[in-house]
Structure formats: C-alpha cells, structure tokens
Write a protein that holds these residues in place. Structure first.
Motif, short mmCIF file in Angstrom:
data_model
loop_
_atom_site.label_atom_id
_atom_site.label_comp_id
_atom_site.label_asym_id
_atom_site.label_seq_id
_atom_site.Cartn_x
_atom_site.Cartn_y
_atom_site.Cartn_z
N LEU A 44 0.83 -1.21 0.00
CA LEU A 44 0.00 0.00 0.00
C LEU A 44 0.87 1.26 0.00
O LEU A 44 0.56 2.23 -0.70
N ASP A 45 1.95 1.24 0.78
CA ASP A 45 2.86 2.38 0.80
C ASP A 45 3.52 2.59 -0.55
O ASP A 45 3.64 3.73 -1.02
N VAL A 46 3.93 1.51 -1.20
CA VAL A 46 4.56 1.60 -2.52
C VAL A 46 3.56 2.16 -3.55
O VAL A 46 3.90 3.05 -4.34
N LEU A 47 2.33 1.65 -3.53
CA LEU A 47 1.31 2.13 -4.46
C LEU A 47 0.99 3.60 -4.25
O LEU A 47 0.83 4.36 -5.21
N ARG A 48 0.92 4.00 -3.01
CA ARG A 48 0.62 5.41 -2.72
C ARG A 48 1.74 6.31 -3.22
O ARG A 48 1.48 7.35 -3.82
N ALA A 49 2.98 5.91 -2.98
CA ALA A 49 4.12 6.70 -3.46
C ALA A 49 4.14 6.77 -4.98
O ALA A 49 4.39 7.83 -5.57
N ALA A 50 3.86 5.65 -5.64
CA ALA A 50 3.83 5.63 -7.10
C ALA A 50 2.72 6.53 -7.64
O ALA A 50 2.92 7.26 -8.61
N ALA A 51 1.57 6.50 -7.02
CA ALA A 51 0.46 7.35 -7.45
C ALA A 51 0.79 8.82 -7.28
O ALA A 51 0.47 9.65 -8.14
N ARG A 52 1.46 9.16 -6.19
CA ARG A 52 1.86 10.56 -5.98
C ARG A 52 2.87 11.01 -7.02
O ARG A 52 2.79 12.11 -7.54
N ARG A 53 3.85 10.13 -7.33
CA ARG A 53 4.83 10.47 -8.37
C ARG A 53 4.15 10.64 -9.72
O ARG A 53 4.45 11.55 -10.47
N TYR A 54 3.20 9.77 -10.03
CA TYR A 54 2.49 9.86 -11.30
C TYR A 54 1.68 11.15 -11.36
O TYR A 54 1.67 11.83 -12.38
N ALA A 55 1.00 11.49 -10.28
CA ALA A 55 0.21 12.72 -10.26
C ALA A 55 1.11 13.94 -10.41
O ALA A 55 0.75 14.89 -11.13
N ALA A 56 2.26 13.93 -9.76
CA ALA A 56 3.19 15.06 -9.89
C ALA A 56 3.71 15.16 -11.32
O ALA A 56 3.84 16.25 -11.88
N ARG A 57 3.98 14.01 -11.94
CA ARG A 57 4.43 13.99 -13.33
C ARG A 57 3.35 14.54 -14.24
O ARG A 57 3.61 15.34 -15.12
N ASP A 58 2.11 14.14 -14.02
CA ASP A 58 0.99 14.60 -14.83
C ASP A 58 0.81 16.11 -14.67
O ASP A 58 0.53 16.81 -15.63
N ASP A 59 0.97 16.62 -13.44
CA ASP A 59 0.86 18.06 -13.21
C ASP A 59 1.94 18.82 -13.97
O ASP A 59 1.69 19.88 -14.52
N ARG A 60 3.17 18.27 -13.99
CA ARG A 60 4.26 18.94 -14.71
C ARG A 60 3.98 18.96 -16.21
O ARG A 60 4.21 19.97 -16.87
N ILE A 61 3.46 17.88 -16.75
CA ILE A 61 3.17 17.82 -18.18
C ILE A 61 2.08 18.82 -18.53
O ILE A 61 2.18 19.54 -19.51
N THR A 62 1.05 18.88 -17.71
CA THR A 62 -0.05 19.81 -17.94
C THR A 62 0.44 21.25 -17.89
O THR A 62 0.10 22.06 -18.75
N SER A 63 1.26 21.58 -16.89
CA SER A 63 1.75 22.96 -16.78
C SER A 63 2.71 23.29 -17.92
O SER A 63 2.73 24.42 -18.40
N ASP A 64 3.49 22.32 -18.40
CA ASP A 64 4.36 22.55 -19.55
C ASP A 64 3.55 22.84 -20.79
O ASP A 64 3.89 23.70 -21.59
N GLN A 65 2.44 22.15 -20.96
CA GLN A 65 1.58 22.37 -22.13
C GLN A 65 0.91 23.74 -22.04
O GLN A 65 0.69 24.40 -23.05
N ASP A 66 0.57 24.16 -20.83
CA ASP A 66 -0.04 25.48 -20.65
C ASP A 66 0.92 26.59 -21.00
O ASP A 66 0.52 27.65 -21.48
N ASP A 67 2.22 26.36 -20.76
CA ASP A 67 3.25 27.37 -21.03
C ASP A 67 3.72 27.39 -22.48
O ASP A 67 4.38 28.32 -22.90
N ALA A 68 3.38 26.35 -23.23
CA ALA A 68 3.85 26.26 -24.60
C ALA A 68 3.14 27.30 -25.47
O ALA A 68 1.96 27.62 -25.26
N PRO A 69 3.87 27.84 -26.46
CA PRO A 69 3.22 28.81 -27.34
C PRO A 69 2.16 28.13 -28.19
O PRO A 69 2.28 26.95 -28.54
N PRO A 70 1.09 28.87 -28.53
CA PRO A 70 0.04 28.26 -29.34
C PRO A 70 0.54 27.92 -30.74
O PRO A 70 1.42 28.60 -31.27
N ARG A 71 -0.02 26.89 -31.33
CA ARG A 71 0.38 26.48 -32.68
C ARG A 71 -0.52 27.08 -33.72
O ARG A 71 -1.62 27.35 -33.60
#
Length: 71
Positions: A44-71
C-alpha cells in the motif's frame, strides 16, 4: 482477533484516518502472525508513493503544455 479481510480494510482506512487504539492493537496482533498482511501494508505504501509520483508527473506535463506557445 482480526481476519485478513478485516486487517486489510483497516490498513486502507489507516491511510485516511487515525485508527483507534483497539484497531491498532488488533492490526499489530494480526501482523505478528500473518506475513501476507504485513507485505500488503508495505505494498500500500509503494502504491501510494507511485500514485503521488504519477500525479506530480501529470501536473508537470499539464503545466508545460499550458506554457507552450500556441500552434
């Protein structure tokens, strides 16, 4: 004494709330005899840590896309 089903339910609940003294003691007693439930608690501890890392990764990807110039 707790069975494995009750034990795993309490382990999940423990991630969301503080267990009572009786619940904590019951878990410790069960863990003393059940290696499968001890392993499940660690998983359970391993799964929780993995889910948090995945959520943080997803947040970074989303914020990177928000900062990208429009096409």
């Amino acid at each position: 004494m707790l069975n494995c089903r009750e034990s795993t339910a309490l382990m999940s609940e423990a991630r969301e709330r503080d267990l009572t003294l009786a619940e904590r003691l019951g878990l410790r007693l069960h863990w003393a005899m059940c290696s499968a439930c001890r392993r499940f608690d660690r998983q359970l501890d391993v799964l929780r840590a993995a889910a948090r890392r995945y959520a943080a990764r997803d947040d970074r990807i989303t914020s990177d896309q928000d900062d990208a110039p429009p096409r």
